[in-house]
Write an enzyme that holds these catalytic residues in place. Structure first.
Site, PDB file in Angstrom:
ATOM      1  N   TYR A  56      13.391  -4.095   3.778  1.00 11.58           N
ATOM      2  CA  TYR A  56      14.283  -3.748   4.877  1.00 11.58           C
ATOM      3  C   TYR A  56      15.498  -2.959   4.390  1.00 11.58           C
ATOM      4  O   TYR A  56      16.631  -3.258   4.778  1.00 11.58           O
ATOM      5  CB  TYR A  56      14.757  -5.000   5.603  1.00 11.58           C
ATOM      6  N   HIS A 124       4.665 -10.118   1.518  1.00  9.87           N
ATOM      7  CA  HIS A 124       4.999  -9.287   2.672  1.00  9.87           C
ATOM      8  C   HIS A 124       3.851  -8.360   3.066  1.00  9.87           C
ATOM      9  O   HIS A 124       3.355  -7.585   2.257  1.00  9.87           O
ATOM     10  CB  HIS A 124       6.243  -8.458   2.345  1.00  9.87           C
TER      11      HIS A 124
END
Length: 428
Positions: A56, A124
């Site tokens: 992110y 992830h």
């Protein structure tokens, strides 16, 4: 050998503040966001868990800077809140699930977040790599957990629910130990509820402890003004036909004679409220953020054993406050919700209002789903056609600039509590 923590389902708060919005995918300039104010206000409103990822952009740095402040150190010792992050995804088309990269990523997250340990670490977007790579990363995270204690719980995250189920089943079969948590996003929304209908039974059978539901707006799909456009332009994988159907459903909702009928308001409340119940079997009984100031709570006080866990994302303080108003109204509608409202200083009429709002939202939700028609439970391909992992030789990247605490933090009256200074980190 590190001591194993208590079962995650007894510890994790059912409401988690996500930081994917602290990223240029959702916002043109994440450094311009009031991230310190958001984090401080979230803590003050009772939020006790934050989800982030190295993928992110600057999110880990921004969250870490917000937590590494006198206000947090004086009022919220580190054991009072959960930090969840991820490993494995480097960029849009680069993934590294090797043991060496997992170790590097964990160490980097510890430094960015100014913490001695991570409560949970996900692999992830597992659908982009092979099952063998996922097993390697999970095994390494568990080794770190067992040998150093800097990771407490281990899980996987991703989009396709069938892939998540298959991998959870594989991990149990290959290791004899189930995953602590499996998070999916955009799979329990007004548009798509496959996380409940398809995934929950299989994940429960695979022994998974907790299944958080993230992105209740489908990565911004369920908004009157359409998907968010960040610095990278239109990143959303949904087809134009689905977007058109959602805009038509939004227009229908706007035409109804019901208050607060904007599609995103309906979608947020519907998903949070339904997942509290539908996801409860793989939920948690941590602090529910009911609004009683400065008090640590447990779900058992409010008539239940577990609530489904949701991850919310906001880009400013007012969005956070509005989401918390919705969340607390939902809690007011639970069993013993009237007493919760009174204890939190809201009032006895709040449960009555909550029950009526629930009825209104159900009417609007049924109409919206009817308008979506064949697009209900539609999912897009992830990864998309022709995806190739572009990872070349692994290299330790240059660190992102670490911001100072933003000057827009909200004024707070300090409540003297034990600090949480960072000590030397163990080798992992």
């Amino acid at each position: 050998m590190s001591q194993r923590p208590p079962p995650l389902s007894t510890q994790l708060p059912p409401l988690i503040c996500g930081t994917a919005t602290f990223n240029n995918q959702y916002n043109p300039d994440p450094y311009a966001l009031p991230t310190t104010a958001i984090v401080h206000e979230a803590l003050s409103l009772g939020v006790r868990a934050f989800d982030t990822s190295p993928y992110y952009g600057p999110a880990e740095d921004l969250l870490g800077a917000a937590l590494n402040t006198p206000f947090v150190h004086q009022n919220f010792p580190r054991p009072d809140y959960f930090l969840l992050t991820k490993v494995g995804r480097i960029s849009g088309n680069e993934f590294d699930y090797s043991a060496a990269w997992v170790r590097h990523s964990v160490q980097r997250s510890l430094q960015r977040l100014h913490t001695e340990y991570l409560d949970a670490v996900y692999c992830h977007d597992v659908e982009f790599v092979s099952p063998e790579e996922v097993l390697t990363a999970v095994t390494e995270l568990r080794r770190i957990r067992d040998e150093t204690g800097v990771v407490k719980y281990v899980g996987i995250s991703g989009y396709p629910v069938t892939t998540l189920c298959e991998l959870a089943e594989m991990v149990l079969e290959k290791t004899g130990e189930p995953l602590d948590l499996v998070m999916s996003y955009a799979n329990f929304t007004l548009q798509n509820t496959r996380l409940a209908s398809v995934a929950l039974p299989r994940l429960e059978a695979a022994g998974v402890a907790v299944v958080p539901n993230a992105s209740v707006l489908g990565m911004g799909l369920l908004r009157r003004k359409g998907v968010p456009i960040g610095a990278h332009g239109d990143f959303h994988p949904s087809p134009n036909e689905l977007r058109t159907a959602i805009q038509a459903a939004s227009a229908w909702s706007d035409a109804q004679d019901i208050k607060d009928k904007r599609i995103e308001k309906v979608a947020i409340r519907w998903a949070l409220e339904h997942w509290l119940h539908d996801g409860a079997s793989l939920g948690s009984s941590g602090d529910p953020a009911s609004g009683i100031p400065w008090q640590r709570e447990k779900i058992e006080k409010y008539g239940g054993t577990k609530l489904g866990v949701s991850v919310i994302g906001v880009s400013n303080v007012e969005e956070l406050r509005e989401t918390m108003r919705v969340w607390r109204s939902i809690l007011d509608g639970l069993e013993d919700g009237e007493q919760t409202a009174v204890n939190a200083g809201r009032g006895r009429d709040d449960r009555t209002w909550s029950v009526q709002r629930q009825r209104d939202v159900e009417i609007l939700a049924r109409g919206i789903r009817s308008k979506l028609g064949e697009w209900v439970d539609y999912t897009w391909a992830s990864p998309g056609p022709g995806f190739v992992n572009k990872l070349s030789a692994p290299a330790v990247p240059a660190p992102l600039p670490t911001p100072a605490a933003s000057p827009d933090q909200l004024p707070k009256q300090a409540v003297t509590r034990e600090g949480s200074g960072l000590q030397s980190m163990p080798r992992i």
